[in-house]
Write a protein that holds these residues in place. Structure first.
Motif, mmCIF file in Angstrom:
data_model
loop_
_atom_site.group_PDB
_atom_site.id
_atom_site.type_symbol
_atom_site.label_atom_id
_atom_site.label_comp_id
_atom_site.label_asym_id
_atom_site.label_seq_id
_atom_site.Cartn_x
_atom_site.Cartn_y
_atom_site.Cartn_z
ATOM 1 N N TYR A 115 43.134 -36.508 -29.603
ATOM 2 C CA TYR A 115 41.915 -36.733 -28.834
ATOM 3 C C TYR A 115 42.024 -36.035 -27.480
ATOM 4 C CZ TYR A 115 39.691 -40.245 -31.781
ATOM 5 O OH TYR A 115 39.051 -40.897 -32.800
ATOM 6 N N TYR A 116 40.891 -35.593 -26.978
ATOM 7 C CA TYR A 116 40.825 -35.144 -25.587
ATOM 8 C C TYR A 116 39.613 -35.799 -24.941
ATOM 9 C CZ TYR A 116 37.104 -31.880 -26.983
ATOM 10 O OH TYR A 116 35.943 -31.331 -27.466
ATOM 11 N N ILE A 117 39.741 -35.988 -23.591
ATOM 12 C CA ILE A 117 38.648 -36.617 -22.825
ATOM 13 C C ILE A 117 38.368 -35.734 -21.617
ATOM 14 C CG2 ILE A 117 37.895 -38.691 -21.588
ATOM 15 C CD1 ILE A 117 40.082 -40.201 -23.216
ATOM 16 N N ARG A 118 37.104 -35.415 -21.429
ATOM 17 C CA ARG A 118 36.712 -34.572 -20.284
ATOM 18 C C ARG A 118 35.543 -35.227 -19.569
ATOM 19 N NH1 ARG A 118 36.574 -28.325 -21.661
ATOM 20 N NH2 ARG A 118 34.446 -28.807 -22.296
ATOM 21 N N PHE A 119 35.565 -35.084 -18.243
ATOM 22 C CA PHE A 119 34.461 -35.548 -17.409
ATOM 23 C C PHE A 119 33.847 -34.326 -16.734
ATOM 24 C CE2 PHE A 119 37.355 -39.099 -17.809
ATOM 25 C CZ PHE A 119 36.515 -40.162 -18.087
ATOM 26 N N VAL A 120 32.558 -34.167 -16.877
ATOM 27 C CA VAL A 120 31.861 -33.034 -16.255
ATOM 28 C C VAL A 120 30.681 -33.582 -15.456
ATOM 29 C CG1 VAL A 120 32.542 -31.400 -18.059
ATOM 30 C CG2 VAL A 120 30.430 -32.698 -18.316
ATOM 31 N N ASP A 121 30.284 -32.807 -14.430
ATOM 32 C CA ASP A 121 29.138 -33.240 -13.635
ATOM 33 C C ASP A 121 27.840 -32.822 -14.308
ATOM 34 O OD1 ASP A 121 28.879 -30.555 -13.190
ATOM 35 O OD2 ASP A 121 29.708 -30.599 -11.161
ATOM 36 N N SER A 122 26.720 -33.062 -13.626
ATOM 37 C CA SER A 122 25.419 -32.808 -14.235
ATOM 38 C C SER A 122 25.177 -31.332 -14.532
ATOM 39 C CB SER A 122 24.311 -33.341 -13.317
ATOM 40 O OG SER A 122 24.409 -32.739 -12.033
ATOM 41 N N GLY A 124 27.576 -29.334 -15.669
ATOM 42 C CA GLY A 124 28.526 -28.935 -16.669
ATOM 43 C C GLY A 124 29.867 -28.512 -16.117
ATOM 44 N N ARG A 125 30.086 -28.675 -14.799
ATOM 45 C CA ARG A 125 31.352 -28.302 -14.171
ATOM 46 C C ARG A 125 32.383 -29.382 -14.464
ATOM 47 N NH1 ARG A 125 33.585 -29.586 -9.387
ATOM 48 N NH2 ARG A 125 31.682 -30.710 -8.817
ATOM 49 N N LEU A 126 33.606 -28.922 -14.805
ATOM 50 C CA LEU A 126 34.671 -29.846 -15.178
ATOM 51 C C LEU A 126 35.170 -30.625 -13.956
ATOM 52 C CD1 LEU A 126 36.457 -30.730 -17.585
ATOM 53 C CD2 LEU A 126 38.112 -28.994 -16.857
ATOM 54 N N ILE A 127 35.296 -31.967 -14.075
ATOM 55 C CA ILE A 127 35.779 -32.829 -12.994
ATOM 56 C C ILE A 127 37.202 -33.286 -13.267
ATOM 57 C CG2 ILE A 127 35.426 -35.022 -11.788
ATOM 58 C CD1 ILE A 127 32.452 -34.755 -12.363
ATOM 59 N N ALA A 128 37.473 -33.766 -14.494
ATOM 60 C CA ALA A 128 38.799 -34.276 -14.823
ATOM 61 C C ALA A 128 38.981 -34.216 -16.338
ATOM 62 C CB ALA A 128 38.980 -35.699 -14.316
ATOM 63 N N VAL A 129 40.277 -34.230 -16.731
ATOM 64 C CA VAL A 129 40.598 -34.207 -18.154
ATOM 65 C C VAL A 129 41.694 -35.218 -18.439
ATOM 66 C CG1 VAL A 129 39.934 -31.781 -18.455
ATOM 67 C CG2 VAL A 129 42.293 -32.357 -17.833
ATOM 68 N N ALA A 130 41.795 -35.641 -19.709
ATOM 69 C CA ALA A 130 42.838 -36.562 -20.134
ATOM 70 C C ALA A 130 43.089 -36.361 -21.624
ATOM 71 C CB ALA A 130 42.443 -37.999 -19.837
ATOM 72 N N GLY A 131 44.232 -36.873 -22.088
ATOM 73 C CA GLY A 131 44.553 -36.789 -23.505
ATOM 74 C C GLY A 131 45.132 -35.448 -23.892
ATOM 75 N N VAL A 141 30.506 -26.833 -21.317
ATOM 76 C CA VAL A 141 30.002 -27.268 -22.617
ATOM 77 C C VAL A 141 28.654 -27.925 -22.405
ATOM 78 C CG1 VAL A 141 30.468 -28.666 -24.648
ATOM 79 C CG2 VAL A 141 32.364 -27.646 -23.388
ATOM 80 N N GLN A 142 27.730 -27.659 -23.332
ATOM 81 C CA GLN A 142 26.401 -28.243 -23.201
ATOM 82 C C GLN A 142 26.489 -29.763 -23.205
ATOM 83 O OE1 GLN A 142 23.734 -26.771 -26.147
ATOM 84 N NE2 GLN A 142 23.966 -24.624 -25.558
ATOM 85 N N THR A 143 25.791 -30.348 -22.283
ATOM 86 C CA THR A 143 25.827 -31.807 -22.160
ATOM 87 C C THR A 143 24.579 -32.474 -22.705
ATOM 88 O OG1 THR A 143 24.908 -31.602 -19.931
ATOM 89 C CG2 THR A 143 27.312 -31.683 -20.137
ATOM 90 N N THR A 144 23.625 -31.661 -23.097
ATOM 91 C CA THR A 144 22.365 -32.237 -23.590
ATOM 92 C C THR A 144 22.479 -32.713 -25.041
ATOM 93 O OG1 THR A 144 21.631 -30.018 -24.199
ATOM 94 C CG2 THR A 144 20.965 -30.849 -22.026
ATOM 95 N N THR A 167 25.632 -43.941 -11.913
ATOM 96 C CA THR A 167 26.201 -44.752 -10.830
ATOM 97 C C THR A 167 25.555 -46.120 -10.817
ATOM 98 O OG1 THR A 167 24.582 -43.923 -9.252
ATOM 99 C CG2 THR A 167 26.628 -42.668 -9.485
ATOM 100 N N GLN A 168 26.069 -46.947 -9.916
ATOM 101 C CA GLN A 168 25.543 -48.313 -9.832
ATOM 102 C C GLN A 168 24.088 -48.336 -9.387
ATOM 103 O OE1 GLN A 168 28.328 -50.276 -7.273
ATOM 104 N NE2 GLN A 168 29.902 -50.506 -8.883
ATOM 105 N N ASP A 169 23.672 -47.286 -8.612
ATOM 106 C CA ASP A 169 22.265 -47.223 -8.212
ATOM 107 C C ASP A 169 21.444 -46.346 -9.157
ATOM 108 O OD1 ASP A 169 23.406 -44.858 -7.599
ATOM 109 O OD2 ASP A 169 22.786 -44.826 -5.480
ATOM 110 N N ASN A 170 21.950 -46.185 -10.369
ATOM 111 C CA ASN A 170 21.250 -45.500 -11.466
ATOM 112 C C ASN A 170 21.054 -44.004 -11.242
ATOM 113 O OD1 ASN A 170 20.249 -45.761 -14.078
ATOM 114 N ND2 ASN A 170 18.119 -45.877 -13.386
ATOM 115 N N GLN A 171 21.946 -43.371 -10.499
ATOM 116 C CA GLN A 171 21.921 -41.922 -10.377
ATOM 117 C C GLN A 171 22.825 -41.328 -11.459
ATOM 118 O OE1 GLN A 171 22.324 -40.198 -6.399
ATOM 119 N NE2 GLN A 171 22.214 -42.286 -5.536
ATOM 120 N N LEU A 172 22.495 -40.104 -11.897
ATOM 121 C CA LEU A 172 23.299 -39.435 -12.905
ATOM 122 C C LEU A 172 24.623 -39.007 -12.295
ATOM 123 C CD1 LEU A 172 23.603 -38.301 -15.782
ATOM 124 C CD2 LEU A 172 22.541 -36.166 -14.960
ATOM 125 N N TRP A 173 25.709 -39.611 -12.742
ATOM 126 C CA TRP A 173 27.025 -39.280 -12.213
ATOM 127 C C TRP A 173 27.554 -37.998 -12.858
ATOM 128 C CZ3 TRP A 173 31.813 -38.355 -14.264
ATOM 129 C CH2 TRP A 173 32.900 -38.356 -13.375
#
Length: 463
Positions: A115-122, A124-131, A141-144, A167-173
């Motif tokens: 498995y791999y785990i990636r976090f990208v912003d809105s 598509g820029r890479l923020i962090a990876v794991a696994g 990578v397309q996020t849509t 986010t907690q205030d309902n913004q796209l993280w």
């Protein structure tokens, strides 16, 4: 010519059978292949969906600002690597590196699955990876699309699921992307393709061989029927040629004579008449057999009293039996007259053929007995004689057309070899059965069974 046609037809049947079976097996193999793919993908996707949903729910509740990681990331994913710190996207964490992270939520999946785990912003820029990070996955990578199949630089496939994080205030993280390697699936499919690629041709060859064998079995009755038809044509031609040759020879002899006495002319006409009668009987027998086989004979089915028929035949053949120094008798082992539904002329022909044969093949001083009895709803007629008998290996052939146990004697007495064939055909037309029991030198017994009718004799006139 016959064998060539037989082999050609057999090869055609085998080819078509093997072709159809090959097509069916190919379709079945393709269906199995697709079912395996779909079943495995469904299993992978369910597992991937469960992991992604768990991480999404745990992490999303703690997010405060778009694109910024929170302490929960390190807690949930101890081996997470921040892209801002220069973590290479191609890094693959080993099992030793993960050994100290037993408290991670999906740590067991890191060990057993790729498995791999990636976090990208809105954007598509890479923020962090794991696994386990694949080699050179596309950086953006397309996020849509929720479900995607992506490849690394070595063409290894991965099934990936993307979910938005808020986010907690309902913004796209941004987005969490969890992927799983499809290498195990691809290996299994490659093995299955190899099995199908090698197995189908081998199976088709085996089916082709089996088809050739089965086609031979299926065509044996046809070949046998064809040979019987050829034999029948040959025998019929021979039987017709014999009297025709005799007539032709007689006529040629007469034409060569300048003067023909009246008595000699009469003798010649009697000879021609006898041969002509033989021809007429033979043609009539052949025509009757043909009509009985095709069931085109117009018959009037009426109740026929077997007691009366047998008495009439005994009276008719008594003179013939006396001339041969034989005793012809009848024995009726039932108190009531026995009636069967049938054609009286055909039944007379059946019984007269059997009685005539018995007289013909019984030596001087012998006995011929006709027995009539009732058994389990059937009328049973037995014609017993003390004649020469029939060998066991010939008893199954005596009902064949033109078959003679003693051909020379039959020809000398004018027999055509159709009597028993006619008897069998008539019995079958009346839904009955006929069989023979015989011993060489001791005699024969022909047993005829005909279904009885319950019609009282008083309701019908004498047959």
């Amino acid at each position: 010519m016959q064998m060539k046609l037989f082999h050609k037809t057999r090869a055609t049947l085998a080819f078509w059978y093997a072709g159809v079976m090959g097509l069916i097996m190919s379709l079945c193999g393709f269906a199995v292949y697709e079912v395996i793919i779909q079943a495995y993908l469904v299993s992978i996707n369910r597992e991937l969906e469960s992991v992604t949903g768990t991480l999404h729910n745990v992490i999303e509740a703690t997010l405060k600002k778009p694109g910024r990681t929170e302490p929960v990331f390190q807690l949930v994913l101890p081996n997470i690597c921040q892209a801002s710190s220069g973590c290479p996207t191609q890094k693959i964490f080993s099992h030793n590196q993960l050994a100290h992270s037993e408290h991670g939520i999906v740590d067991v999946l890191y060990k057993d699955k790729q498995y791999y785990i990636r976090f990208v912003d809105s954007s598509g820029r890479l923020i962090a990876v794991a696994g386990f990070q694949p080699n050179e996955l596309p950086p953006l990578v397309q996020t849509t699309q929720v479900w995607q199949t992506v490849k690394d630089s070595q063409s290894n496939r991965y099934s990936q699921m993307s979910l938005p994080l808020h986010t907690q205030d309902n913004q796209l993280w941004g987005y969490i992307q969890v992927g799983r390697s499809l290498k195990e699936l691809d290996n299994r499919l490659a093995a299955l393709k190899l099995v199908l690629a090698l197995g189908l041709p081998i199976t088709v060859l085996l089916v082709g061989g089996s088809s050739w064998w089965l086609a031979g079995l299926a065509m044996r009755p046809i070949d046998k029927s064809y040979k019987q038809m050829q034999q029948f044509t040959s025998d019929a031609s021979h039987e017709l040629r014999t009297p025709l040759a005799a007539i032709n020879a007689t006529v040629e002899t007469v034409l060569d004579l300048e003067h023909l006495p009246e008595q000699e002319a009469r003798d010649i006409l009697v000879s021609i008449k006898r041969q002509n009668h033989r021809l007429v009987e033979l043609v009539a027998d052949l025509l009757l057999l043909s009509r009985l086989d095709q069931r085109t004979l117009a018959t009037q089915w009426l109740p026929c009293c077997l007691n009366v028929l047998i008495n009439d035949l005994i009276e008719e053949y008594s003179a013939l039996a006396s001339a041969a120094s034989l005793q012809l008798t009848s024995s009726v082992l039932c108190h009531q007259p026995l009636y069967v539904m049938g054609d009286e002329d055909q039944l007379l022909r059946l019984l007269s053929n059997l009685i005539a044969n018995a007289i013909q093949y019984t030596p001087t001083g012998g006995y011929v007995t006709v027995i009539l009895k009732r058994s389990n709803g059937d009328a049973v007629i037995e014609i017993e004689d003390t004649g020469i008998g029939i060998a066991p290996n010939e008893q199954n052939q005596i009902f064949d057309r033109f078959y003679r146990v003693h051909s020379d004697r039959s020809r000398s007495t004018g027999g055509s070899g159709l009597g028993l064939a006619l008897a069998q055909a008539i019995v079958q037309a009346h839904k009955g059965s006929i069989q023979v029991q015989s011993q060489l030198g001791k005699g024969s017994t022909f047993i005829v069974r005909l279904p009885l009718t319950d019609t009282p004799s008083s309701d019908f006139p004498r047959s």
